[in-house]
Write a protein that holds these residues in place. Sequence first.
Motif, PDB file in Angstrom:
ATOM      1  N   SER A 222      -7.663  -0.765   5.084  1.00 14.29           N
ATOM      2  CA  SER A 222      -8.155   0.657   5.921  1.00 14.29           C
ATOM      3  C   SER A 222      -8.975   1.471   5.178  1.00 14.29           C
ATOM      4  CB  SER A 222      -6.987   1.810   5.698  1.00 14.29           C
ATOM      5  OG  SER A 222      -7.741   3.311   5.772  1.00 14.29           O
ATOM      6  N   TYR A 223      -9.372   0.906   4.128  1.00 17.45           N
ATOM      7  CA  TYR A 223     -10.552   1.423   3.495  1.00 17.45           C
ATOM      8  C   TYR A 223     -11.843  -0.404   4.036  1.00 17.45           C
ATOM      9  CZ  TYR A 223      -8.810   3.520  -0.214  1.00 17.45           C
ATOM     10  OH  TYR A 223      -7.714   5.097  -0.633  1.00 17.45           O
ATOM     11  N   TYR A 224     -11.688  -0.832   3.938  1.00 23.56           N
ATOM     12  CA  TYR A 224     -12.527  -2.152   4.630  1.00 23.56           C
ATOM     13  C   TYR A 224     -12.965  -1.400   6.279  1.00 23.56           C
ATOM     14  CZ  TYR A 224     -10.515  -5.052   0.957  1.00 23.56           C
ATOM     15  OH  TYR A 224     -10.557  -5.576  -0.529  1.00 23.56           O
ATOM     16  N   THR A 225     -12.050  -0.808   7.108  1.00 25.01           N
ATOM     17  CA  THR A 225     -12.421  -0.650   8.044  1.00 25.01           C
ATOM     18  C   THR A 225     -13.531   0.822   8.198  1.00 25.01           C
ATOM     19  OG1 THR A 225     -10.553   0.181   8.637  1.00 25.01           O
ATOM     20  CG2 THR A 225     -11.110  -2.093   9.011  1.00 25.01           C
TER      21      THR A 225
ATOM     22  N   PRO B 232      11.005   5.348  10.246  1.00 24.65           N
ATOM     23  CA  PRO B 232       9.500   4.423   9.211  1.00 24.65           C
ATOM     24  C   PRO B 232       9.515   3.316  10.385  1.00 24.65           C
ATOM     25  CG  PRO B 232      10.508   5.595   7.797  1.00 24.65           C
ATOM     26  CD  PRO B 232      11.024   5.410   8.709  1.00 24.65           C
ATOM     27  N   GLU B 233      10.996   2.515  11.233  1.00 26.73           N
ATOM     28  CA  GLU B 233      10.784   0.536  11.576  1.00 26.73           C
ATOM     29  C   GLU B 233       9.678   0.811  12.804  1.00 26.73           C
ATOM     30  OE1 GLU B 233      13.017   2.417   9.888  1.00 26.73           O
ATOM     31  OE2 GLU B 233      13.730   0.741   8.322  1.00 26.73           O
ATOM     32  N   ALA B 234       9.685   2.644  13.034  1.00 22.86           N
ATOM     33  CA  ALA B 234       9.336   3.011  14.719  1.00 22.86           C
ATOM     34  C   ALA B 234       8.052   2.618  14.229  1.00 22.86           C
ATOM     35  CB  ALA B 234      10.833   3.896  15.690  1.00 22.86           C
ATOM     36  N   ALA B 235       7.502   3.436  13.265  1.00 27.81           N
ATOM     37  CA  ALA B 235       6.188   3.474  13.326  1.00 27.81           C
ATOM     38  C   ALA B 235       5.267   2.921  12.651  1.00 27.81           C
ATOM     39  CB  ALA B 235       5.988   5.298  12.163  1.00 27.81           C
ATOM     40  N   GLU B 236       5.684   1.769  11.909  1.00 30.13           N
ATOM     41  CA  GLU B 236       5.496   0.348  11.608  1.00 30.13           C
ATOM     42  C   GLU B 236       5.092  -0.122  12.964  1.00 30.13           C
ATOM     43  OE1 GLU B 236       5.941  -3.772   9.891  1.00 30.13           O
ATOM     44  OE2 GLU B 236       7.345  -2.358   9.453  1.00 30.13           O
TER      45      GLU B 236
ATOM     46  N   ASN C   8       5.737  -4.464  -0.959  1.00 34.25           N
ATOM     47  CA  ASN C   8       5.670  -5.114   0.335  1.00 34.25           C
ATOM     48  C   ASN C   8       4.444  -5.378   0.333  1.00 34.25           C
ATOM     49  OD1 ASN C   8       5.209  -5.387   2.770  1.00 34.25           O
ATOM     50  ND2 ASN C   8       6.268  -3.872   3.148  1.00 34.25           N
ATOM     51  N   PRO C   9       3.896  -6.568   0.256  1.00 33.41           N
ATOM     52  CA  PRO C   9       1.990  -6.911   0.794  1.00 33.41           C
ATOM     53  C   PRO C   9       1.880  -6.594   1.578  1.00 33.41           C
ATOM     54  CG  PRO C   9       3.530  -9.084   0.770  1.00 33.41           C
ATOM     55  CD  PRO C   9       4.763  -7.950   0.826  1.00 33.41           C
ATOM     56  N   THR C  10       2.184  -6.273   2.902  1.00 31.33           N
ATOM     57  CA  THR C  10       1.776  -6.038   4.412  1.00 31.33           C
ATOM     58  C   THR C  10       1.441  -4.491   3.767  1.00 31.33           C
ATOM     59  OG1 THR C  10       3.880  -6.888   5.684  1.00 31.33           O
ATOM     60  CG2 THR C  10       2.303  -4.993   6.551  1.00 31.33           C
ATOM     61  N   ALA C  11       2.130  -3.911   2.906  1.00 29.92           N
ATOM     62  CA  ALA C  11       1.296  -2.264   2.808  1.00 29.92           C
ATOM     63  C   ALA C  11       0.270  -2.248   2.029  1.00 29.92           C
ATOM     64  CB  ALA C  11       2.685  -1.426   1.861  1.00 29.92           C
ATOM     65  N   SER C  12       0.445  -3.203   0.919  1.00 26.51           N
ATOM     66  CA  SER C  12      -1.182  -3.184   0.406  1.00 26.51           C
ATOM     67  C   SER C  12      -2.593  -3.626   0.583  1.00 26.51           C
ATOM     68  CB  SER C  12      -1.054  -3.674  -1.162  1.00 26.51           C
ATOM     69  OG  SER C  12      -0.213  -4.748  -1.248  1.00 26.51           O
ATOM     70  N   LYS C  13      -1.913  -4.893   1.660  1.00 29.66           N
ATOM     71  CA  LYS C  13      -3.156  -5.086   2.724  1.00 29.66           C
ATOM     72  C   LYS C  13      -3.641  -4.859   3.890  1.00 29.66           C
ATOM     73  CE  LYS C  13      -1.529  -9.875   2.312  1.00 29.66           C
ATOM     74  NZ  LYS C  13      -0.622 -11.327   3.090  1.00 29.66           N
ATOM     75  N   ALA C  14      -2.664  -3.831   3.733  1.00 24.48           N
ATOM     76  CA  ALA C  14      -2.866  -3.047   5.495  1.00 24.48           C
ATOM     77  C   ALA C  14      -3.507  -1.423   4.805  1.00 24.48           C
ATOM     78  CB  ALA C  14      -1.978  -2.291   5.646  1.00 24.48           C
ATOM     79  N   LEU C  15      -3.668  -0.906   3.617  1.00 25.39           N
ATOM     80  CA  LEU C  15      -4.369   0.040   3.055  1.00 25.39           C
ATOM     81  C   LEU C  15      -5.706  -0.374   2.863  1.00 25.39           C
ATOM     82  CD1 LEU C  15      -4.088   2.789   1.298  1.00 25.39           C
ATOM     83  CD2 LEU C  15      -3.579   1.855  -0.433  1.00 25.39           C
TER      84      LEU C  15
ATOM     85  N   GLY D  18      -1.515   4.516   8.891  1.00 24.63           N
ATOM     86  CA  GLY D  18      -0.865   4.821   9.318  1.00 24.63           C
ATOM     87  C   GLY D  18      -0.201   3.367   9.293  1.00 24.63           C
ATOM     88  N   LEU D  19      -0.244   2.231   9.340  1.00 31.51           N
ATOM     89  CA  LEU D  19       0.019   0.679   9.247  1.00 31.51           C
ATOM     90  C   LEU D  19       1.074   0.967   7.539  1.00 31.51           C
ATOM     91  CD1 LEU D  19       2.717  -1.690  10.220  1.00 31.51           C
ATOM     92  CD2 LEU D  19       0.340  -2.995   9.322  1.00 31.51           C
ATOM     93  N   ALA D  20      -0.090   1.297   6.249  1.00 25.43           N
ATOM     94  CA  ALA D  20       0.246   1.480   4.992  1.00 25.43           C
ATOM     95  C   ALA D  20       1.455   2.073   4.726  1.00 25.43           C
ATOM     96  CB  ALA D  20      -1.075   0.903   4.297  1.00 25.43           C
TER      97      ALA D  20
END
Length: 193
Positions: free
Chosen positions: A114-117, A69-73, A104-111, A92-94
């Motif tokens: 994904s919806y906004y874009t 997951p770290e390499a994927a991130e 993790n705030p990064t996960a929910s912000k990324a999710l 993918g980032l989420a």
Amino acid sequence: MASAKADARLLSPAFVPSAIVIGAATLALSTWWLAADALRGKPSLAAGFGVVRSELWLADGWSELQTSPEAAEAAFTRALRLSPMDAGGWFGLASATGRFDWLNPTASKALKMSYYTGFNRGDLIAPRLILLAQVDTTRDVELVDLLQRQVRLVLTRAPELKGAIGQAYRVATDANRRIIEAELKDANQNIPE
């Protein structure tokens, strides 16, 4: 014919060397582009070779998600630097950052990004809904709204994806199950299998 010879004499002496340099650069860039495509079977190598191509970094991220997951991130982050409006990159980032910790705030912000874009992006509706159902929405009204809207979207505009609502319901937190149940009740529908 005579005018062609006269026109040729008017060309700058630097024209031919410039044309050769431009042609060689174009050929080199085309070869580089095609070489990165040829390496698609090895996503990490292809992304490293085609360093400025976000779709190669996305493919690398998806290939690394299960094992690292770290390499994927890192790959998804790189893709998003190149193409920040790509809803698939944000999803993918989420997926990479939220695998083990949805606080993790990064996960929910990324999710959310994904919806906004790409809220209506068909290829992401089902997997994003399933991922969203697993998120702790009790502390984030935006996520509650996104869950409600996504369920409504499936019920009203994408009935072929109703199975995703059933899958999301089975993996959902208790709070999210209540949200899904309320949306289904409002639409006079049962939980899909």
